[in-house]
Enzyme design. Sequence first.
Site, PDB file in Angstrom:
ATOM      1  N   GLY A  27      -5.379  10.721  -3.959  1.00  0.00           N
ATOM      2  CA  GLY A  27      -6.234  10.635  -2.774  1.00  0.00           C
ATOM      3  C   GLY A  27      -5.949  11.742  -1.789  1.00  0.00           C
ATOM      4  N   ARG A  76      -5.466   9.498 -10.536  1.00  0.00           N
ATOM      5  CA  ARG A  76      -6.251   9.681  -9.302  1.00  0.00           C
ATOM      6  C   ARG A  76      -5.290   9.993  -8.143  1.00  0.00           C
ATOM      7  NH1 ARG A  76      -6.126   7.287  -3.934  1.00  0.00           N
ATOM      8  NH2 ARG A  76      -8.184   7.451  -3.039  1.00  0.00           N
ATOM      9  N   THR A 119      -5.149   7.322   7.211  1.00  0.00           N
ATOM     10  CA  THR A 119      -5.028   6.222   6.258  1.00  0.00           C
ATOM     11  C   THR A 119      -6.445   5.728   5.964  1.00  0.00           C
ATOM     12  OG1 THR A 119      -4.852   4.549   8.007  1.00  0.00           O
ATOM     13  CG2 THR A 119      -2.794   5.481   7.191  1.00  0.00           C
ATOM     14  N   GLY A 120      -6.573   5.058   4.824  1.00  0.00           N
ATOM     15  CA  GLY A 120      -7.904   4.566   4.463  1.00  0.00           C
ATOM     16  C   GLY A 120      -8.451   5.307   3.263  1.00  0.00           C
ATOM     17  N   THR A 124       1.922   6.987   0.303  1.00  0.00           N
ATOM     18  CA  THR A 124       1.008   5.907  -0.114  1.00  0.00           C
ATOM     19  C   THR A 124       1.146   5.582  -1.594  1.00  0.00           C
ATOM     20  OG1 THR A 124      -1.322   5.233  -0.047  1.00  0.00           O
ATOM     21  CG2 THR A 124      -0.891   7.448  -0.794  1.00  0.00           C
ATOM     22  N   THR A 181      -1.491   2.968   3.037  1.00  0.00           N
ATOM     23  CA  THR A 181      -0.863   4.258   3.409  1.00  0.00           C
ATOM     24  C   THR A 181      -0.126   4.165   4.743  1.00  0.00           C
ATOM     25  OG1 THR A 181      -2.707   5.444   2.380  1.00  0.00           O
ATOM     26  CG2 THR A 181      -1.291   6.751   3.806  1.00  0.00           C
ATOM     27  N   SER A 217       0.820  -1.217   0.000  1.00  0.00           N
ATOM     28  CA  SER A 217       0.000   0.000   0.000  1.00  0.00           C
ATOM     29  C   SER A 217       0.851   1.263   0.000  1.00  0.00           C
ATOM     30  CB  SER A 217      -0.907   0.014   1.238  1.00  0.00           C
ATOM     31  OG  SER A 217      -0.162   0.258   2.412  1.00  0.00           O
TER      32      SER A 217
HETATM   33  N1  GLY Z   1      -5.519   7.280   1.971  1.00  0.00           N
HETATM   34  C1  GLY Z   1      -4.892   6.921   0.787  1.00  0.00           C
HETATM   35  C2  GLY Z   1      -5.683   7.134  -0.423  1.00  0.00           C
HETATM   36  O1  GLY Z   1      -6.901   7.141  -0.392  1.00  0.00           O
HETATM   37  O2  GLY Z   1      -5.091   7.281  -1.465  1.00  0.00           O
END
Ligand code: GLY
Length: 379
Positions: A254, A252, A275-276, A242, A224, A79
């Site tokens: 985040g 994309r 994270t998430g 991440t 992450t 990740s």
């Molecule tokens: N928290 C990492 C992401 O959504 O890219």
Amino acid sequence: MKIMTFTRRAAILGAAALPMVRRAAAQARPPVVVSSANRNNGGVNCCAKAMEIMKAGGDTLDAVIAGVNIVELDPRDNSVGYGGLPNEDGVVELDSSCMHGPSRRGGAVGALRNIKTPSKVARIVMEQTDHMMLVGEGALRFAKDMGFQEDNLLTEESRIQWLTWKKSLRDPAGHTNWGPGLDAPPSEQRKAAVLREIKEMFPQASDELLAEAWENAIHPPHGTINCIALNEKGEMSAVTTTSGLAWKIPGRVGDSPIIGGGLWLDQDVGGAGSTGRGEENLRVCGAHTVVENMRRGMAPKDACLDALKRVSRNFNDDLKRLAAIDLNFYALRKDGEYAGAALWNKASVNAARGAQFAVCEGGRESRQENSVYLYERKI
Ligand code: GLY
């Protein structure tokens, strides 16, 4: 995924299940380092490294970046950094941001390809440019100009997982980034057929890897690592890094590289990170919200839970929809009080362990602690 039941009592218990133990443990004397847990003891190792650097007199930003570099360079954490799960084209794209408390500066990179340690590039954006964030091709050119080596970041294990996802798309009920049905798992037959094909292509792939590949194909993970440090002088720094959402549309980005979203630090108050599922964090500007909550007097635990309640509110507290989301916050206040908090007590009903984070205080072993949480997953 099975439907979960929920009671308000469970939520209250969940959020407050640990207060007697946690309150005592969550107030640490500086130096303190907090990070997400991450697999293979990644968070514990990250915090230990950051502590070692601070104890040797290093700056807090040196400390957190050296800490997360361990995880960025570890191909087993899919990740973050090298070995991260790729975008839908099979290309790994990395995001990172960092903030340095004493100088009140920050830097970030988004959708950066071919560089194993995006946190180091984010730092150089901060230190050597008048910009805050570089993305994509420009970020890569900048990194190369600054002497970073280009590498292929896709490991064989991540490639196996990406191919599994690609094959899972043949089922019209399966996951696709271009339409609804994120949580509509393909049938068991389809699963067996896909994994048989993958096993034929990669006879060496273990059953464990294939099981993980399937889970990640139908529930794309975010992963992450976030790390926040406080030294004895009261100086703070923080970093988030991440590979982002697995199988994302190329380009994309985040929450991790968004200063105020996946990371925020105010030298007068404290720091926070996430994270998430970044999309849901961005809708509440989470890390900034957590720090502002602490500025207004909330304890780190309550500051994080409040931000999670805002996420829940965006779904009208509909637990069936929220069940598809995993989101965690981490906070470290300037006086050494800290917390980890999760939307759910577990990432899934089948998860072996509850939500945790890593912490290292001067004089103590780096370790994992349980996060507080908003809701409880039940079969
Ligand atoms: N928290 C990492 C992401 O959504 O890219």
